[in-house]
Design a protein around this motif. Structure first.
Motif, PDB file in Angstrom:
ATOM      1  N   ARG A  43      -4.053   1.466  -2.944  1.00 17.32           N
ATOM      2  CA  ARG A  43      -5.468   0.827  -3.212  1.00 17.32           C
ATOM      3  C   ARG A  43      -5.087  -0.778  -2.989  1.00 17.32           C
ATOM      4  O   ARG A  43      -4.474  -1.284  -3.156  1.00 17.32           O
ATOM      5  N   TYR A  68      -3.171   4.927   3.146  1.00 18.24           N
ATOM      6  CA  TYR A  68      -3.694   5.165   1.733  1.00 18.24           C
ATOM      7  C   TYR A  68      -3.135   6.440   1.236  1.00 18.24           C
ATOM      8  O   TYR A  68      -2.588   6.401  -0.220  1.00 18.24           O
ATOM      9  N   LEU A  76       0.939  -1.376  -0.105  1.00 19.24           N
ATOM     10  CA  LEU A  76       0.163   0.075  -0.060  1.00 19.24           C
ATOM     11  C   LEU A  76       0.904   1.385  -0.119  1.00 19.24           C
ATOM     12  O   LEU A  76       0.568   2.520  -0.419  1.00 19.24           O
TER      13      LEU A  76
END
Length: 325
Positions: free
Chosen positions: A275, A203, A74
């Motif tokens: 993602r 994220y 990530l």
């Protein structure tokens, strides 16, 4: 004009269902359903309760490693040292020479501390020194392997508390204990990623490190933390795998570094960062384990598993590339 045409092509001209969106969201689950149907049709033994439990038991340690791998992917990284760390943790567990279950907490504590230190080194090399994730974790893998062989001399060891075996292959109400541990770990990771401020920061760093820095975040610290989480998950997975195999060799967990990356990518975790979900990655684990189990049940050569993994990698990469176009 061309961009509008591309947009209409992706959405099916604005009419009917968006096939691409459906495949992106549900494609892996549809493939898993098809795979389970094929497995049941070609090998009746696949649906035997004992085989299902065995599949889940085998999947649990890999699932633990994959959860950690999700965190580093990530933030645009990867960790090739997880399998070597699993084997090193296993060797360290035998160094206690414990035959009493009262030593299990100490074994777990030592394993977690060592794993966190390994993750800290990996994260520091990547985030602070600018070493590529591939080279940094490859170097760690080699160092751990050398230290392991120096300690054991290449000889297998089997001195373990009996409770380690129960943790790895025991059952509670018919459910494998290590599967329960995996679900708890997945729950914690899922809440951390999707329900916490830290998860949103992870994220953001994976999507755009510069934007994250402009928003007052420290991409370096978050990246280091993700590597620590990855190593801790690998250490936990190594202990559960150790209890399952019973005897420590220097190659416990061999192949898990690639399997964990394949499962995560196949489950929709983008190598470009920012993602992916834990649920998707664990679904990728189930696909890999079912394929391996089916290959064995059908009596195919074990090498066929590697061919299938290679095809899956290429397919997942091609599908991911197609979604970006």
């Amino acid at each position: 004009m061309m961009e509008a045409d591309k947009s209409r092509a992706r959405t099916g001209g604005g009419e009917g269902l968006n096939v691409a969106a459906i495949m992106e969201k549900w494609g892996l689950y549809m493939f898993l359903g098809l795979l389970l149907a094929v497995a049941a049709a070609t090998s009746p033994a696949f649906l035997a309760p004992e085989n299902i439990v065995n599949v889940l038991t085998i999947a649990a340690p890999l699932g633990m490693v994959v959860i950690g791998q999700v965190f580093v992917i990530l933030v645009r990284g990867l960790d090739l040292s997880v399998a070597s760390l699993m084997a090193t943790v296993a060797v360290m567990a035998t160094a206690f020479k414990a035959t009493d279950d009262s030593m299990i907490p100490a074994i777990f504590a030592a394993a977690l501390v060592m794993s966190a230190l390994v993750g800290l080194v990996n994260g520091w090399l990547v985030a602070r020194r600018g070493v590529s994730p591939f080279l940094a974790t490859l170097a760690t893998m080699i160092i751990l392997q050398g230290a392991r062989f120096a300690y054991t001399g290449g000889a297998p060891i089997s001195t373990l508390p009996p409770g380690m075996s129960w943790l790895a292959s025991g059952r509670v109400m018919g459910i494998p204990v290590n599967l329960i541990a995996l679900l708890l770990l997945a729950l914690v990771a899922g809440v951390l990623l999707h329900k916490s401020r830290l998860g949103r920061q992870i994220y953001m760093v994976g999507t755009n490190p510069q934007a994250a820095r402009l928003n007052g975040l420290s991409p370096d610290r978050i990246t280091i933390l993700c590597y620590v989480i990855c190593s801790v998950c690998a250490g936990i997975g190594g202990l559960f795998l150790l209890g399952y195999v019973g005897t420590v060799s220097n190659w416990v967990g061999q192949g898990y570094e690639l399997d964990s990356i394949v499962a995560a990518v196949m489950g929709g975790v983008a190598l470009s960062g920012g993602r992916g979900t834990v649920v998707g990655a664990l679904t990728g684990v189930v696909v890999l384990v079912v394929i391996s189990n089916l290959v064995l049940l059908l009596g195919f050569p074990i090498e066929l598993q590697e061919v299938i993994k290679g095809i899956i990698i290429v397919g997942a990469a091609a599908f991911y590339r197609t979604r970006l176009m």
